[in-house]
Scaffold this motif. Sequence first.
Motif, PDB file in Angstrom:
ATOM      1  N   GLY A 244       0.788  -1.220   0.000  1.00 47.90           N
ATOM      2  CA  GLY A 244       0.000   0.000   0.000  1.00 47.90           C
ATOM      3  C   GLY A 244       0.818   1.267   0.000  1.00 47.90           C
ATOM      4  N   LYS A 245       2.127   1.163   0.213  1.00 44.26           N
ATOM      5  CA  LYS A 245       2.979   2.349   0.257  1.00 44.26           C
ATOM      6  C   LYS A 245       3.792   2.509  -1.013  1.00 44.26           C
ATOM      7  CE  LYS A 245       6.023   4.875   3.385  1.00 44.26           C
ATOM      8  NZ  LYS A 245       6.787   4.841   4.647  1.00 44.26           N
ATOM      9  N   GLY A 246       4.065   1.427  -1.695  1.00 43.75           N
ATOM     10  CA  GLY A 246       4.863   1.515  -2.905  1.00 43.75           C
ATOM     11  C   GLY A 246       4.375   0.532  -3.955  1.00 43.75           C
ATOM     12  N   THR A 247       4.456   0.943  -5.231  1.00 44.54           N
ATOM     13  CA  THR A 247       4.000   0.079  -6.323  1.00 44.54           C
ATOM     14  C   THR A 247       5.153  -0.559  -7.073  1.00 44.54           C
ATOM     15  OG1 THR A 247       3.996   1.905  -7.918  1.00 44.54           O
ATOM     16  CG2 THR A 247       1.989   1.562  -6.636  1.00 44.54           C
ATOM     17  N   GLY A 248       6.375  -0.078  -6.831  1.00 44.53           N
ATOM     18  CA  GLY A 248       7.500  -0.593  -7.585  1.00 44.53           C
ATOM     19  C   GLY A 248       7.589  -0.018  -8.983  1.00 44.53           C
ATOM     20  N   GLN A 249       6.815   1.015  -9.268  1.00 45.32           N
ATOM     21  CA  GLN A 249       6.784   1.601 -10.597  1.00 45.32           C
ATOM     22  C   GLN A 249       7.628   2.867 -10.713  1.00 45.32           C
ATOM     23  OE1 GLN A 249       5.823  -0.605 -12.741  1.00 45.32           O
ATOM     24  NE2 GLN A 249       4.053   0.410 -13.629  1.00 45.32           N
ATOM     25  N   GLY A 250       7.826   3.577  -9.616  1.00 42.96           N
ATOM     26  CA  GLY A 250       8.465   4.887  -9.659  1.00 42.96           C
ATOM     27  C   GLY A 250       9.842   4.881 -10.286  1.00 42.96           C
ATOM     28  N   LEU A 251      10.738   4.044  -9.795  1.00 38.48           N
ATOM     29  CA  LEU A 251      12.100   4.022 -10.315  1.00 38.48           C
ATOM     30  C   LEU A 251      12.170   3.378 -11.692  1.00 38.48           C
ATOM     31  CD1 LEU A 251      14.210   3.234  -7.119  1.00 38.48           C
ATOM     32  CD2 LEU A 251      13.957   5.411  -8.329  1.00 38.48           C
TER      33      LEU A 251
END
Length: 310
Positions: A244-251
């Motif tokens: 719920g805190k990170g999607t793994g898409q940003g980087l």
Amino acid sequence: ATDLTERKNLEAQLRQAQKLESIGQLAAGIAHEINTPAQYVGDNVRFLRDSFNDYSSVLKLATEIIVADRPAGMGTDEADKFANAVEKADISYLNDEVPKAFDQALDGVDRISKIVQSMKDFAHPGSNDFHATDLNKAIESTITIASNEWKYVANIVTDYDRDLPLVPCLTSEFNQVILNMIVNASHAISDVMKNDSGGKGTIAIKTENKGDHVEIHISDTGCGMSEEIRKKIFDPFFTTKEVGKGTGQGLAISHTVIVEKHKGTIDVTSEPGRGTTFVISLPLSINDSADQGGQPDLAVNPTRAYTSQI
């Protein structure tokens, strides 16, 4: 059998991009609506401040004349009554504090205007064309937009190269990359603060002219990462954050924007417990941008000084 992994990853990135575009368009509209009342509130407060200064000077002169000289025809009772009214209203206190209140109100309005302008700059719909971009200003706008992410856990220190040239760039996508970096740095510092109440961490952002390219250094005093994790951080959907805190898409999106679209590089150095540093490199000339839907042979050399206001 057909491997659909890459296709699914691209579809997920497209959905994320469409979501961000919708949010950006909405935010730009809200920013425009906020800007109008902020402007007339600021104008009215400035008018009241200037008017009070004129009124205050007249009242001060009248007080001095009546109390000290007592004009002809004014009885003792009237003079005492006026003096008592001045004392009861605590005019001297108001003369000192009211201008401060006006200044604080104007400072608040100016901050609102800065946030709104930063939101408009950040959320402006992007294009497929490269444009000469002041990276210092773009970074500053993103810092303002992301303030709610970092201000409670970190202080941001900026070191902008005053001779940084304008860079051919997809500005909105570059802004998104910087936002991802700041948010990740804030989360890393927040993880450290859970176990250490020693105060805020630090996020340091530096720009530098390297001749044929520019570099952006983004460092944090967060928890850092192991070599095993460092090798995977640009993989789609890879995340070490809680559900719920990170999607793994940003980087992953950041890597695509910098490396594939801008023909630059993005490197990271990190050590557990010692923080993380990202180094983004962008070329000043994009000779093959026609393949990316941009303007071919785009080179930008003029410089534009920009000083941080944080």
